[in-house]
Motif scaffolding. Sequence first.
Motif, PDB file in Angstrom:
ATOM      1  N   THR A 295       0.834  -1.194   0.000  1.00  0.00           N
ATOM      2  CA  THR A 295       0.000   0.000   0.000  1.00  0.00           C
ATOM      3  C   THR A 295       0.875   1.253   0.000  1.00  0.00           C
ATOM      4  N   ALA A 296       0.535   2.225  -0.843  1.00  0.00           N
ATOM      5  CA  ALA A 296       1.238   3.513  -0.827  1.00  0.00           C
ATOM      6  C   ALA A 296       1.053   4.162   0.543  1.00  0.00           C
ATOM      7  N   ARG A 297       2.065   4.890   1.008  1.00  0.00           N
ATOM      8  CA  ARG A 297       1.990   5.466   2.347  1.00  0.00           C
ATOM      9  C   ARG A 297       2.301   6.958   2.323  1.00  0.00           C
ATOM     10  N   LYS A 298       1.797   7.649   3.385  1.00  0.00           N
ATOM     11  CA  LYS A 298       2.052   9.071   3.560  1.00  0.00           C
ATOM     12  C   LYS A 298       3.136   9.255   4.613  1.00  0.00           C
ATOM     13  N   ILE A 299       4.136  10.047   4.285  1.00  0.00           N
ATOM     14  CA  ILE A 299       5.186  10.409   5.232  1.00  0.00           C
ATOM     15  C   ILE A 299       4.913  11.841   5.673  1.00  0.00           C
ATOM     16  N   LEU A 328       4.755  -1.547  -2.921  1.00  0.00           N
ATOM     17  CA  LEU A 328       5.152  -2.644  -3.797  1.00  0.00           C
ATOM     18  C   LEU A 328       4.027  -2.968  -4.777  1.00  0.00           C
ATOM     19  N   ILE A 329       4.390  -3.450  -5.954  1.00  0.00           N
ATOM     20  CA  ILE A 329       3.400  -3.861  -6.954  1.00  0.00           C
ATOM     21  C   ILE A 329       3.060  -5.329  -6.720  1.00  0.00           C
ATOM     22  N   ASP A 330       1.804  -5.621  -6.504  1.00  0.00           N
ATOM     23  CA  ASP A 330       1.352  -6.985  -6.225  1.00  0.00           C
ATOM     24  C   ASP A 330       0.990  -7.683  -7.534  1.00  0.00           C
ATOM     25  N   THR A 331       1.728  -8.732  -7.866  1.00  0.00           N
ATOM     26  CA  THR A 331       1.428  -9.508  -9.080  1.00  0.00           C
ATOM     27  C   THR A 331       0.960 -10.918  -8.749  1.00  0.00           C
ATOM     28  N   ALA A 332       0.905 -11.273  -7.476  1.00  0.00           N
ATOM     29  CA  ALA A 332       0.500 -12.640  -7.082  1.00  0.00           C
ATOM     30  C   ALA A 332      -1.019 -12.727  -7.024  1.00  0.00           C
ATOM     31  N   VAL A 422      -7.369  -7.283  -4.295  1.00  0.00           N
ATOM     32  CA  VAL A 422      -7.484  -5.821  -4.335  1.00  0.00           C
ATOM     33  C   VAL A 422      -6.555  -5.205  -5.368  1.00  0.00           C
ATOM     34  N   ALA A 423      -5.520  -5.948  -5.802  1.00  0.00           N
ATOM     35  CA  ALA A 423      -4.616  -5.454  -6.846  1.00  0.00           C
ATOM     36  C   ALA A 423      -5.097  -5.848  -8.239  1.00  0.00           C
TER      37      ALA A 423
END
Length: 469
Positions: A295-299, A328-332, A422-423
Motif C-alpha cells: 500500500t502507498a503510504r504518507k510520510i 510494492l506492486i502486487d502480481t500474485a 485488491v490489486a
Amino acid sequence: MQGIRSMARVLFLVIGLEAVVLAGESHAEDFLMQLPAYPKLTYRISTTNQLVRPEPFQIRFARKDSSLFCGKVVEVGIYACTQDDNFGYFPAPGVAYPNCSHFKSPISGGAALCSFNYNDDLVSLNLLYTSMENYIRDRFTQATDIMSNNYYLNRRTKLQYEIGQIPFRVFLQKNGGGYDWRNVVSPSTQMTCNNKACYMRVEMALDPIANLPPTIDSILLSTDTLPVNGGTIKVVMIVIDDVDVKKVETVYSVGAQAYNPQQLHRTGTLGKTARGYQISKWEGEYIIPANTGYTARKIKINFKVYDGEGGVTDISGTTARIVQQAGLIDTAPPQIQGITVTPQNFPASGGGITVNVRASDNQGVGSAMLTLTMPDGRTSPMQMPLVSGTNANGEWRSSWNMWTNTATSPLSYGIKVTVTDVAKNTISSQTIPVTVAGAAPRTIKPSTTTPSTIQSTVPTGQKYPLPVK
C-alpha cells in the motif's frame, strides 16, 4: 516635529502654577496647595510606538479663611516654557511670552467655594504640551538609535527613564493685580524645594513588548513523492523572528510510527524585515527507507521552531508537510483452497443449490464471482458474498434454486468461480458440471371399448376389405 533637542534642554522647561482670586485680600498663610505624593509627569511609549500622554495632573487646595474665596471663581494656570533663559522665571498669568504655553483649569465657582476644604477639592490639569511631546518623541528615537541593536524589539519589561525636572511655584493675585508666592505642601520626601521653586519629575516609560513566536516564511521540500525503494528529501526553511531563532527541530512519521527527531542546520542570515525582524535560513535532509508494503503510504514531516525567549511555532497536524511514497506492486493472484457444489445432480423437478469457495490473498480478496453456464451456452454471473473469515482468508457463498426440466433428456449446467484480489489479480476454477435429469416419457394405454355393429345393406354375397390396423 522639531529636531532632536539635547538632554539638558528639558531642565529649562518652566511651569508656573497660579491661583487667581478675582477679589479679596490674601496672605501667605491663607492658601496652601497639595501635590501628589510623588509629583511627576510620565509620557509613555506604547508597544506600537505611539506616544501616550500623562494622566491629568491632580492638585488639591486649602485655605484658613473661606470668606476670602466665598462666591469667587478661582483658576489654576500653568506656564510651560522651553527657552533656556526662562529658568527660574515665572511670567504673570495672561502675559504673553515667546515659546510659552498657558494652561488653566477652574477649581470651582460661586457659592461652592464657601464650603471649600483641604480634603475634597480636586483640580485636574491636562498638560497638552506639543513641544514636550515632540521632545519625548525625539528622545525616544535617539535612545533606540544609540542603544543595542533591536533595542525596541528586544524590550520585554517596562523601562522608565527620568529625562528632566520642571521647576514650578504657586502664587495668588493680590488686590491691584500683584502676585504673592504661596506655600506648597507635598507628602513626598522626594520633592525638593528651594527659595526659587519646587521641582516636578518628568519621565519617559516604555511599555513592555511581548515576545513574538517565530514565523515560518516558507518550507521547501526537494520532492513530495518517493518511489517504493525510498530516497532523500532535502528541506529548506526560511524563518523570521523578532529576536533570533535558536533551534529548528523536525520529526517525520509514517502512520502511528514516529521516528527520532533531528535538527536542521542554520546555513545563513538573510537580513531583516522592514520592522527589524531577523530572517534566517535552515537546511537539512531525510533519508527515507524503502516501503515494504503493497500500500502507498504518507510520510508526515512536522517542524518546531524555537526562539531564545521561549517562543515556539509548531508546524504539525493539518499544517504538516506530506510526502507520498509508492508501495510494492502486487502480481500474485489469490489462492483458491477449495470449492464445493451441493448437490451436483438434480431430479427433473430441480431444487436448491449452494456453492462455497474458500480463498486467500496476501493483500486481501476484493471479490468472488460465480458464472453459471446454461445448457444453451448463455452465461449468468452471480456475486458471492463473504460469509466467514476475512478478506485475507475466508469463505464466500452463493445459493439459488435450479430450474425444473420438462424435457425427457437431462440438462447440463456449468459452474465456474473467479476470485479477484485488491490489486486486480484473478484466479478462476475449473468448470464444475451440474445435471438436472430429464422428465419420464408419457405412456398411451389401449382402448377397452367394443366397436359397435354396423348392419350392411350390401346385397348378399358382396365382399369388403378389412380395416387396416
